[in-house]
Design a protein around this motif. Structure first.
Motif, PDB file in Angstrom:
ATOM      1  N   VAL A  51     -40.356 -27.166  -1.444  1.00 23.46           N
ATOM      2  CA  VAL A  51     -40.310 -27.009  -2.629  1.00 23.46           C
ATOM      3  C   VAL A  51     -40.561 -28.049  -3.644  1.00 23.46           C
ATOM      4  O   VAL A  51     -40.254 -29.556  -3.013  1.00 23.46           O
ATOM      5  N   SER A  52     -40.699 -28.404  -4.965  1.00 26.08           N
ATOM      6  CA  SER A  52     -40.484 -29.140  -5.082  1.00 26.08           C
ATOM      7  C   SER A  52     -39.655 -29.852  -5.606  1.00 26.08           C
ATOM      8  O   SER A  52     -38.246 -28.812  -6.188  1.00 26.08           O
ATOM      9  N   GLY A  53     -38.838 -30.813  -5.720  1.00 33.02           N
ATOM     10  CA  GLY A  53     -37.795 -31.964  -5.386  1.00 33.02           C
ATOM     11  C   GLY A  53     -37.886 -32.415  -7.158  1.00 33.02           C
ATOM     12  O   GLY A  53     -37.441 -32.776  -7.797  1.00 33.02           O
ATOM     13  N   GLY A  54     -38.914 -32.033  -8.441  1.00 35.43           N
ATOM     14  CA  GLY A  54     -39.149 -32.254  -9.290  1.00 35.43           C
ATOM     15  C   GLY A  54     -40.074 -33.645  -9.468  1.00 35.43           C
ATOM     16  O   GLY A  54     -41.567 -33.165 -10.443  1.00 35.43           O
ATOM     17  N   PRO A  55     -40.166 -34.858  -9.147  1.00 37.84           N
ATOM     18  CA  PRO A  55     -41.146 -35.685  -9.791  1.00 37.84           C
ATOM     19  C   PRO A  55     -42.580 -35.477  -8.741  1.00 37.84           C
ATOM     20  O   PRO A  55     -42.420 -34.597  -7.611  1.00 37.84           O
ATOM     21  N   ALA A  56     -43.519 -35.647  -9.575  1.00 37.52           N
ATOM     22  CA  ALA A  56     -45.050 -35.984  -9.019  1.00 37.52           C
ATOM     23  C   ALA A  56     -45.346 -36.546  -7.998  1.00 37.52           C
ATOM     24  O   ALA A  56     -44.474 -36.989  -7.812  1.00 37.52           O
ATOM     25  N   GLY A  59     -44.112 -39.717  -7.454  1.00 38.18           N
ATOM     26  CA  GLY A  59     -43.952 -40.006  -8.876  1.00 38.18           C
ATOM     27  C   GLY A  59     -42.173 -41.352  -8.498  1.00 38.18           C
ATOM     28  O   GLY A  59     -41.840 -41.829  -9.427  1.00 38.18           O
ATOM     29  N   GLY A 210     -42.807 -54.270  -7.862  1.00 36.63           N
ATOM     30  CA  GLY A 210     -43.525 -53.815  -9.034  1.00 36.63           C
ATOM     31  C   GLY A 210     -42.953 -52.477  -9.523  1.00 36.63           C
ATOM     32  O   GLY A 210     -43.759 -52.433 -10.115  1.00 36.63           O
ATOM     33  N   HIS A 211     -41.753 -52.347  -9.134  1.00 35.31           N
ATOM     34  CA  HIS A 211     -41.624 -50.937 -10.717  1.00 35.31           C
ATOM     35  C   HIS A 211     -40.134 -51.935 -10.843  1.00 35.31           C
ATOM     36  O   HIS A 211     -39.420 -51.700 -10.473  1.00 35.31           O
ATOM     37  N   LEU A 212     -39.740 -51.238 -11.939  1.00 31.61           N
ATOM     38  CA  LEU A 212     -38.833 -51.602 -12.872  1.00 31.61           C
ATOM     39  C   LEU A 212     -37.094 -50.610 -12.980  1.00 31.61           C
ATOM     40  O   LEU A 212     -37.809 -48.890 -12.969  1.00 31.61           O
ATOM     41  N   ARG A 213     -36.486 -50.422 -12.095  1.00 36.75           N
ATOM     42  CA  ARG A 213     -35.347 -49.567 -11.839  1.00 36.75           C
ATOM     43  C   ARG A 213     -34.201 -51.002 -11.933  1.00 36.75           C
ATOM     44  O   ARG A 213     -33.942 -51.547 -11.888  1.00 36.75           O
ATOM     45  N   ALA A 214     -32.848 -49.195 -12.249  1.00 35.50           N
ATOM     46  CA  ALA A 214     -32.060 -49.756 -12.473  1.00 35.50           C
ATOM     47  C   ALA A 214     -31.036 -50.584 -11.157  1.00 35.50           C
ATOM     48  O   ALA A 214     -30.218 -49.637 -10.449  1.00 35.50           O
ATOM     49  N   PRO A 219     -28.611 -43.271  -8.235  1.00 35.66           N
ATOM     50  CA  PRO A 219     -28.807 -42.191  -8.432  1.00 35.66           C
ATOM     51  C   PRO A 219     -28.199 -40.844  -8.447  1.00 35.66           C
ATOM     52  O   PRO A 219     -28.888 -39.819  -9.265  1.00 35.66           O
ATOM     53  N   TYR A 220     -27.682 -40.774  -7.222  1.00 39.56           N
ATOM     54  CA  TYR A 220     -27.944 -39.266  -6.680  1.00 39.56           C
ATOM     55  C   TYR A 220     -25.840 -39.191  -6.830  1.00 39.56           C
ATOM     56  O   TYR A 220     -25.054 -38.047  -6.148  1.00 39.56           O
TER      57      TYR A 220
END
Lengths: 359, 209
Positions: A51-56, A59, A210-214, A219-220
């Motif tokens: 199933v899709s978890g949401g992100p592409a 993503g 290489g990515h910006l995250r908090a 997040p869960y």
């Protein structure tokens, strides 16, 4: 056109009703539903339940060129109780804080010229290291497909785009369908404080991904302690709290779940799994569990606790938690480690409902 | 003779927002809504113990590496993170921020119109609770876009359906809010022109059905 109240309420009702109905309708095949065909390919069944978890795709972006901090720098960033997946690569200890990997799920790394991927699925609490090479010899890195099976990360390989559920390690669709990835039994899940006490010269994955995250936030929410799941699973079992951490092992087609906290007190267990003689050894210093084949220069011996140590019953040689004979007749001998990793009970059971359980 | 609905709605909006109170109510509501939306979408992070100051001084603004126009349509990657305190950060992907502001503005306008309609009817001794309640469904629907939080509330099989609805949630909420706004504005225009128009009181009084 006149906006009458009745028309408006009907419109709103239809919109909200559609949402509610869609939310309550089973969107994936029910686990108890009969198979469409008596000879249905089990991999096709699995593929149909992804199933899709949401992100592409990507993503949730993997870390492609991991940078590392020296321990002294990392000490300024991470507290001792931060959970890490840790391993030794090319003789260098490395720790991967889950406060970083929760945002990326895959770290594509190379060691001695060989690609490997350190993968972590936050929804099943499982960290597995895979070799970055397909069975035909093609090197590959892995990406996140944005899809889930049994709540578990479904990776895709960048060489063929085949889909690989992490806890299965087998391609369920695509060119490599049916092929098993090589798991590298390298990592343990522990805390940063425990790991650096054992390996003071450890490197630690940098937040320069290489990515910006908090980084530093989760997040869960309380997912890891809540009994609730977010996505459907093929099978459920109520013997344990759904998120209880077990150490999952597979051999010869059979599966074993070791209740981690309980086993840390027990320290050693000799097991037969799928015709393979194995020994599980607790590492109290890291609060981790490793599993090895019970093959020594003296054959398949049994192991037993002896005071604070573990000895083999054949020669009484002392063995470390890393599977090395450190004293006695077999000193210097090493056991072959097999893939075993922390995972939440619900996920292990959903993938391996015939699993045996070791307390 | 009744004016066309759109003309009536435009007149209602102009009439309601001629009052300073309407702007104040709309602005405060929009701001509160946007903050709640960002919080529910986990774009406004309040995490005790996060220790953002361990990663650098706070307050500070970090820009995403390789910042480019693609971030404008990327729902997963924030173009910047504003660390406000040791435990507070604002990290909205651009589409989430746009949605929060746009839906917030529409919710604010809806609430302001409801307040003005209520005040106008009350000043004439009439109740307009039904009008306020009429805007409730669109207000609730406006939160439908906060799918991540909805997932945690619903869990299980519902999550699969909610995930499938995410692409439609914002357009649906916007559509509901625009329709609700037009309806409320038209209603306000009628009430302000003829306070007895509410609930058709005037028609019944004059024997019109």
């Amino acid at each position: 056109m006149e906006f009458t109240r009745r028309r408006l309420i009907a419109l709103m009702g239809a919109g909200i009703g559609a949402q509610a109905c869609a939310a309550l309708a089973p969107a994936t095949p029910d686990a108890s539903a009969p198979a469409a065909s008596a000879v249905e390919d089990p991999l096709d069944t699995i593929a149909s339940r992804i199933v899709s978890g949401g992100p592409a795709p990507d993503g949730i972006p993997p870390v492609e060129r991991p940078a590392y901090l020296e321990r002294r720098e990392a000490d300024k960033v991470w507290k001792d109780d931060v959970v890490v997946d840790a391993l030794i690569l090319g003789g260098v200890p490395r720790a991967y804080p889950r406060f970083i990997t929760v945002w990326h799920e895959i770290v594509n790394e190379t060691s001695d010229g060989e690609a490997l991927s350190i993968t972590y699925c936050p929804l099943t609490g499982s960290a597995v290291v895979f070799a970055g090479r397909l069975s035909d010899g093609r090197p590959t890195s892995f990406g996140t497909s944005g899809r889930l099976y049994n709540s578990n990360l479904v990776m895709y390989d960048r060489a063929t785009k085949s889909l690989w559920p992490q806890l299965l390690g087998v391609a369920v669709t695509g060119e490599r369908k049916g092929e098993r990835l090589r798991e590298l039994p390298l990592a343990v899940t522990t805390t940063y404080g425990r790991w650096k006490a054992r390996y003071p010269d450890t490197l630690v994955l940098s937040t320069e991904t290489g990515h910006l995250r908090a980084y530093g936030t989760w997040p869960y929410g309380d997912y890891d302690t809540s009994p609730q799941l977010l996505f459907p699973v093929a099978a459920r079992d109520e013997r344990f709290h759904s998120k209880k951490v077990v150490v999952g092992v597979r051999a010869g087609g059979d599966a074993l779940a070791i209740a981690k906290v309980e086993f840390l007190a027990r320290r050693v267990a000799n097991v037969e799994l799928g015709g393979t003689a194995l020994v599980a050894l607790a590492d109290p210093g890291l609060a981790a569990v490793r599993v090895f084949r019970r093959e020594t220069p003296r054959g398949a011996v049994r192991f037993a606790p002896s005071g604070d140590a573990v000895v083999d019953e054949e020669t009484r040689s002392r063995w470390s938690a890393e599977g090395e004979a450190v004293a006695g007749e077999l000193a210097g001998a090493r056991l072959e480690r097999v893939s075993a990793f922390d995972v939440q009970w619900f996920a292990w059971y959903a993938f391996y409902p015939k699993t045996s359980v070791l307390w | 003779m009744r004016r066309p609905a759109l003309v009536e709605a435009r007149a209602g909006l102009a009439g309601a927002f001629a009052r300073r109170r309407a702007w104040l109510v709309a602005g405060v509501t929009a701001l509160l809504y946007a903050l709640a939306y960002l919080l529910l979408a986990r774009a406004l992070i309040i995490a005790v113990g996060a220790g953002f100051s361990r990663l650098g001084p706070v307050p500070r603004l970090d820009l995403a590496p390789g910042l480019s126009p693609r971030f404008l349509i990327d729902p997963f990657n924030p173009p910047a993170i504003l660390y406000l305190a040791d435990a507070v950060a604002l990290a909205p992907p651009a589409p989430i921020l746009f949605a929060a502001l746009l839906v917030g503005a529409l919710v604010g306008a809806n609430v302001a119109l409801a307040v003005e309609t209520l005040a106008c009817a009350r000043s004439c001794g009439r109740s307009s609770a039904v009008g306020v309640l009429g805007a409730l469904p669109s207000f609730l629907a406006s939160f439908a876009c906060c799918a991540p939080t909805v997932l945690f509330v619903l869990g299980g099989n519902a999550a699969v359906a909610v995930v499938a609805l995410i692409p439609y949630a914002v357009p649906l909420a916007l559509a509901l809010l625009v329709v609700s706004l037009a309806w409320s504005a038209a209603r306000f225009a009628r009430v302000s022109a003829d306070p007895d128009a509410i609930r058709g009181v005037a028609r019944h009084r004059h024997g019109v059905t």
